[in-house]
Design an enzyme around this catalytic site. Sequence first.
Site, PDB file in Angstrom:
ATOM      1  N   CYS A 129       1.575   5.612  -8.070  1.00  0.00           N
ATOM      2  CA  CYS A 129       2.691   6.395  -7.524  1.00  0.00           C
ATOM      3  C   CYS A 129       3.170   7.493  -8.477  1.00  0.00           C
ATOM      4  CB  CYS A 129       3.856   5.482  -7.180  1.00  0.00           C
ATOM      5  SG  CYS A 129       3.398   4.208  -6.002  1.00  0.00           S
ATOM      6  N   HIS A 278       9.903   9.944  -5.745  1.00  0.00           N
ATOM      7  CA  HIS A 278       8.805   9.207  -5.121  1.00  0.00           C
ATOM      8  C   HIS A 278       9.362   8.411  -3.943  1.00  0.00           C
ATOM      9  CE1 HIS A 278       5.446   6.716  -4.366  1.00  0.00           C
ATOM     10  NE2 HIS A 278       6.008   5.620  -4.847  1.00  0.00           N
ATOM     11  N   ASN A 308       5.134   4.876   2.285  1.00  0.00           N
ATOM     12  CA  ASN A 308       4.782   5.204   0.899  1.00  0.00           C
ATOM     13  C   ASN A 308       3.318   5.655   0.866  1.00  0.00           C
ATOM     14  OD1 ASN A 308       4.174   5.267  -1.815  1.00  0.00           O
ATOM     15  ND2 ASN A 308       4.947   3.213  -2.281  1.00  0.00           N
TER      16      ASN A 308
END
Length: 352
Positions: A129, A278, A308
């Site tokens: 990520c 994020h 995500n």
Amino acid sequence: MLRAKILGLGSYVPDRVVTNEELAFLDEKHVRQPERQSETTDAWVRKRTGIEERRYVANDGETATSDLALHAARRALDDAGVTAEEIDCIILGTLSPDIHFPGTAIFLQRKLGIAREDGCACYDIRQQCSAFLYGMQMADAFIRSGIHKRVLLVGAELHSHSLDYTSRGRDVTALFGDGAGAMVLGPEETDDPRAGVLYTKVGADGTGAWDLHLKVFDVRKMPHFLRDEETHDPKNVYPQMDGKRVFLNAVRAMCMTTKAALEQLGLTWADVDWFVPHQANLRINEAVVQYAEIPPEKALNSIQVYGNTTAATLPLTIDHHRKKGTVKRGDLILSSVFGAGFTYGAAVYRFG
Ligand code: UT7
């Protein structure tokens, strides 16, 4: 002074929309079945994560991560007015590479039609990520040092083929979606200290290495790929996560890196247009906004509609809000990220 300027941005998500409600009915090939396959509900996923839907590629065995990357890269190149031939470095972040090796940046180079004897440099980075900000730091350093002139920075992820669609995997499976985002960066000679990429800082804390991981193979073993009985162990073939530990560490690290970025530059939120974090869980981002004292109206999210997408979340979120007319060229953005590793980082950059 030579600085790295963001010349263009592009993103891509596949057409198939999978709602939380549909997720409960998907089998291991993400085909909808008449019977419920997993004990998950729309209400739970919305409340605990903020996610309403995500995108999945078609399950026809034809699409690879580099294909998602290709769509996003072409759009970023068009946006920048740069041809693929002008790119002298590709940096690609993914935790879902096409194959073990060579890297996915190499496949992207081929698909862009720029593979040749003296072809551009290709880097794959495996910082999950946090990959996009790790890549932005590399791109910035390459450009300011004159090593590369036109860097294509991509985050691309194909999660939907490696998720556990039973109740056992519901905590992880509810979170992830497929997608890609890209930026083209190039040099700009300027005296403006607030032009281009102003700041990047990334780091890692390997004590969290097993708190979010996916094994698939184990190089200590001979053969290194999993034997029959091991491939049937879900712990080996699906992502494993201690959600609460990841959540708490994410909030802490993102608050810390966000505050450090502003402090280092001598900026306040009055100077920054947008906070683009994020996208792992809307509750993480809301907690960061609260504890790091970020004006809530400056925080931009897209997790509600994409889930995500790991390395792709930053360019995907910025592009999503550019299409809505929220983000404009010239805006100053602060991003902070956290992911498996643990890895983390923050950056401040002017878009365009
Ligand atoms: O990009 C970085 C990667 N990941 C992250 O940042 C994720 C960070 N962590 C999280 O987002 C959250 O920890 C989760 C969303 C994964 C889980 O939320 P939580 O509020 O921490 O829930 P929990 O793990 O404490 O689970 C509470 C209950 C459990 O049931 P029992 O044991 O109380 O009966 C879970 O099994 O909720 C259950 N549960 C679900 N129920 C319905 C977990 N996932 C689901 C689901 N649907 N999808």
